[in-house]
Design a protein around this motif. Structure first.
Motif, PDB file in Angstrom:
ATOM      1  N   LEU A  48      -1.556   5.729  -7.893  1.00 18.70           N
ATOM      2  CA  LEU A  48      -0.507   6.589  -7.944  1.00 18.70           C
ATOM      3  C   LEU A  48      -0.644   8.067  -8.088  1.00 18.70           C
ATOM      4  N   ALA A  49      -1.726   8.406  -8.828  1.00 18.39           N
ATOM      5  CA  ALA A  49      -1.979   9.952  -9.322  1.00 18.39           C
ATOM      6  C   ALA A  49      -2.600  10.701  -7.914  1.00 18.39           C
ATOM      7  N   GLU A  50      -3.484   9.819  -7.155  1.00 16.66           N
ATOM      8  CA  GLU A  50      -3.976  10.400  -6.083  1.00 16.66           C
ATOM      9  C   GLU A  50      -3.143  10.947  -5.013  1.00 16.66           C
ATOM     10  N   ILE A  51      -3.160  12.356  -4.716  1.00 15.17           N
ATOM     11  CA  ILE A  51      -2.396  13.046  -3.706  1.00 15.17           C
ATOM     12  C   ILE A  51      -3.213  12.367  -2.268  1.00 15.17           C
ATOM     13  N   ARG A  52      -2.264  12.052  -1.276  1.00 13.05           N
ATOM     14  CA  ARG A  52      -2.929  11.496  -0.042  1.00 13.05           C
ATOM     15  C   ARG A  52      -3.251  12.926   0.774  1.00 13.05           C
ATOM     16  N   CYS A  53      -4.302  12.932   1.516  1.00  5.74           N
ATOM     17  CA  CYS A  53      -4.725  14.157   2.259  1.00  5.74           C
ATOM     18  C   CYS A  53      -5.172  13.651   3.701  1.00  5.74           C
ATOM     19  N   MET A  94      15.151  28.730   5.187  1.00  8.06           N
ATOM     20  CA  MET A  94      13.684  28.644   5.404  1.00  8.06           C
ATOM     21  C   MET A  94      13.590  28.729   7.012  1.00  8.06           C
ATOM     22  N   GLU A  95      14.372  28.056   7.784  1.00 10.17           N
ATOM     23  CA  GLU A  95      14.380  27.984   9.189  1.00 10.17           C
ATOM     24  C   GLU A  95      14.660  29.524   9.789  1.00 10.17           C
ATOM     25  N   ALA A  96      15.788  29.873   9.017  1.00 13.78           N
ATOM     26  CA  ALA A  96      16.085  31.441   9.491  1.00 13.78           C
ATOM     27  C   ALA A  96      15.162  32.386   9.277  1.00 13.78           C
ATOM     28  N   PHE A  97      14.045  32.093   8.360  1.00 13.86           N
ATOM     29  CA  PHE A  97      13.056  32.985   8.208  1.00 13.86           C
ATOM     30  C   PHE A  97      11.709  32.618   9.145  1.00 13.86           C
ATOM     31  N   ASP A  98      12.200  31.549  10.061  1.00 11.17           N
ATOM     32  CA  ASP A  98      11.062  31.355  10.815  1.00 11.17           C
ATOM     33  C   ASP A  98       9.748  30.513   9.959  1.00 11.17           C
ATOM     34  N   ILE A  99       9.942  29.822   8.958  1.00 17.46           N
ATOM     35  CA  ILE A  99       9.223  29.184   8.214  1.00 17.46           C
ATOM     36  C   ILE A  99       9.388  27.832   8.388  1.00 17.46           C
ATOM     37  N   PRO A 100       8.304  27.031   8.944  1.00 18.30           N
ATOM     38  CA  PRO A 100       8.308  25.521   9.171  1.00 18.30           C
ATOM     39  C   PRO A 100       8.852  24.694   7.845  1.00 18.30           C
ATOM     40  N   ASN A 101       9.495  23.802   7.876  1.00 20.82           N
ATOM     41  CA  ASN A 101       9.707  22.878   6.997  1.00 20.82           C
ATOM     42  C   ASN A 101       9.065  21.422   7.424  1.00 20.82           C
ATOM     43  N   ILE A 102       8.316  20.903   6.397  1.00 21.18           N
ATOM     44  CA  ILE A 102       7.333  19.881   6.880  1.00 21.18           C
ATOM     45  C   ILE A 102       7.671  18.825   5.523  1.00 21.18           C
ATOM     46  N   GLY A 103       7.753  17.473   6.180  1.00 16.74           N
ATOM     47  CA  GLY A 103       8.130  16.541   5.148  1.00 16.74           C
ATOM     48  C   GLY A 103       7.752  15.528   6.200  1.00 16.74           C
ATOM     49  N   LEU A 104       7.367  13.940   5.414  1.00 18.62           N
ATOM     50  CA  LEU A 104       7.081  12.775   6.142  1.00 18.62           C
ATOM     51  C   LEU A 104       7.583  11.642   5.337  1.00 18.62           C
ATOM     52  N   GLU A 105       8.523  10.852   6.113  1.00 20.68           N
ATOM     53  CA  GLU A 105       9.093   9.589   5.383  1.00 20.68           C
ATOM     54  C   GLU A 105       8.135   8.709   4.774  1.00 20.68           C
ATOM     55  N   ASN A 106       8.338   8.368   3.388  1.00 21.56           N
ATOM     56  CA  ASN A 106       7.666   7.393   2.810  1.00 21.56           C
ATOM     57  C   ASN A 106       6.459   8.115   2.014  1.00 21.56           C
ATOM     58  N   PHE A 107       6.425   9.386   2.067  1.00 21.00           N
ATOM     59  CA  PHE A 107       5.420  10.207   1.349  1.00 21.00           C
ATOM     60  C   PHE A 107       6.099  11.417   0.670  1.00 21.00           C
ATOM     61  N   GLU A 108       5.386  11.904  -0.432  1.00 22.00           N
ATOM     62  CA  GLU A 108       6.109  13.105  -1.157  1.00 22.00           C
ATOM     63  C   GLU A 108       5.538  14.475  -0.514  1.00 22.00           C
ATOM     64  N   ILE A 147       1.196  18.601   1.554  1.00 22.90           N
ATOM     65  CA  ILE A 147       0.674  19.921   0.959  1.00 22.90           C
ATOM     66  C   ILE A 147      -1.061  19.571   1.091  1.00 22.90           C
ATOM     67  N   GLY A 148      -1.399  18.287   0.296  1.00 21.24           N
ATOM     68  CA  GLY A 148      -2.690  18.076   0.219  1.00 21.24           C
ATOM     69  C   GLY A 148      -3.280  17.874   1.567  1.00 21.24           C
ATOM     70  N   THR A 149      -2.603  17.388   2.692  1.00 18.87           N
ATOM     71  CA  THR A 149      -3.155  16.890   3.906  1.00 18.87           C
ATOM     72  C   THR A 149      -3.234  18.328   4.538  1.00 18.87           C
ATOM     73  N   LEU A 150      -2.345  19.251   4.743  1.00 26.83           N
ATOM     74  CA  LEU A 150      -2.296  20.495   5.324  1.00 26.83           C
ATOM     75  C   LEU A 150      -3.488  21.393   4.685  1.00 26.83           C
ATOM     76  N   ALA A 151      -3.530  21.483   3.568  1.00 28.46           N
ATOM     77  CA  ALA A 151      -4.412  22.266   2.568  1.00 28.46           C
ATOM     78  C   ALA A 151      -5.855  21.916   3.158  1.00 28.46           C
ATOM     79  N   ASP A 193       0.161  18.536 -11.138  1.00 31.67           N
ATOM     80  CA  ASP A 193      -0.630  17.447 -10.536  1.00 31.67           C
ATOM     81  C   ASP A 193      -1.168  17.818  -9.167  1.00 31.67           C
ATOM     82  N   ILE A 194      -0.657  19.030  -8.573  1.00 34.41           N
ATOM     83  CA  ILE A 194      -1.353  19.619  -7.511  1.00 34.41           C
ATOM     84  C   ILE A 194      -2.691  20.277  -7.984  1.00 34.41           C
ATOM     85  N   LEU A 195      -3.064  20.519  -9.054  1.00 29.77           N
ATOM     86  CA  LEU A 195      -4.373  21.010  -9.429  1.00 29.77           C
ATOM     87  C   LEU A 195      -5.545  20.245  -9.039  1.00 29.77           C
ATOM     88  N   GLN A 196      -5.358  19.119  -8.665  1.00 29.37           N
ATOM     89  CA  GLN A 196      -6.292  17.960  -8.107  1.00 29.37           C
ATOM     90  C   GLN A 196      -6.875  18.545  -6.732  1.00 29.37           C
TER      91      GLN A 196
END
Length: 298
Positions: free
Chosen positions: A248-253, A102-116, A121-125, A142-145
């Motif tokens: 648990l079901a709710e995606i954090r945004c 992904m980095e070779a494609f210049d696509i950012p990889n995003i992740g945060l410790e302690n979260f999924e 995705i929810g926050t950025l969306a 689950d992401i349909l929410q």
């Protein structure tokens, strides 16, 4: 001065990688890089990814990842995803390898410790949907929410190139409830995949009927005395787990993650792409990229 509207594709990296690994591993696919690293999951990931990039033609792409199995959800409930076995040994080195691609494609990889990845995705969306169109690529229901004005979800179906698109204006007709009600539905019925029970004895059919009638868990509880005795008893006996399951079901945004659109622009640099694919000996994908480039899709 108006802001230019973009189409931003948020990729659920974990969903695509696991899907790609298991789709090829059952055939005994022993694909490895010239350096000896297993690569079947990464190869299939790229097939999924390149097909979606060609089909949906985003202007910007970001890939989101889990950052380990321990999250705030496992802190809240020890049983969360405890039914899942450890990743296969052949898949583990592919977590880093796919991010390198992904980095070779210049696509950012995003992740945060302690979260999924879902929370990223929810926050950025929500951030981008104010001024742009957001498309989430995943295989995870689950992401349909997150479906909303400006946010659509493409669920991957069997094979490559098969997607079911969910958008705000057609969602209720397809699913029978609004996107945000999925969280309340899961609070009642639980989720066997993520291993939280909801209200024991209330399955999907009953949960759906209750949410359609009362709208939310809060409104349901306000009218608890109107429910049949058996359902009242089940909810009373599982009240704590009902609320926990909903959490648990709710995606954090509201995470502290962001990504500038300049960093996420999809450049279509075929030479860079082909160079990385050549390093991995993904000759079939090089041919695919060449063909897509000539046709103007990539």
């Amino acid at each position: 001065m108006t802001t230019q509207q973009h189409t931003i594709m948020l990729v659920d990296g974990m969903a695509l990688l696991f899907r790609g690994f298991y789709a090829t591993a059952f055939r005994g696919n022993a694909m490895k890089t010239p350096g000896g690293i297993p690569a079947n999951g990464v190869y299939q990931f790229m097939r999924y990814f390149l097909d979606a990039a060609g089909k949906f033609a985003p202007t910007h792409i970001i890939c989101c990842w889990d950052m380990g199995s321990k999250t705030f959800r496992t802190d809240l409930y020890d049983g969360y995803k405890a039914n899942r076995s450890d990743p296969p040994e052949e898949l583990i080195p592919q977590f880093d390898l796919v991010k390198e691609v992904m980095e070779a494609f210049d696509i950012p990889n995003i992740g945060l410790e302690n979260f999924e990845a879902d929370d990223c995705i929810g926050t950025l969306a929500k951030q981008y949907a104010t001024n742009h169109d957001v498309l989430i690529l995943t295989g995870d229901q689950d992401i349909l929410q997150l479906v909303d004005d400006g946010i659509s979800v493409a669920i991957m179906r069997k094979g490559i190139g098969n997607y079911e698109r969910f958008e705000a204006h057609t969602f209720v007709a397809k699913k029978g409830i609004h996107p945000q009600q999925i969280v309340d539905l899961k609070g009642l019925m639980g989720d066997t995949s993520d291993n939280y029970p909801g209200v024991k004895g209330i399955g999907e059919k009953t949960a759906l009927k209750l949410i359609q009638e009362y709208g939310t868990i809060d409104q349901l509880l306000e009218n608890l005395d109107k429910l049949p005795g058996g359902i009242q008893k089940k909810i009373d006996q599982n009240m704590e787990m009902l609320h926990l399951s909903r959490t648990l079901a709710e995606i954090r945004c509201d995470l502290s993650v962001d990504c500038s659109l300049d960093d996420a622009a999809w450049h279509h640099d075929n030479r860079s792409i082909q160079g990385k694919l050549a390093d991995l000996a993904f000759s079939n994908l090089i041919t695919f990229v060449n063909e897509q480039g000539k046709s103007g899709v990539l």
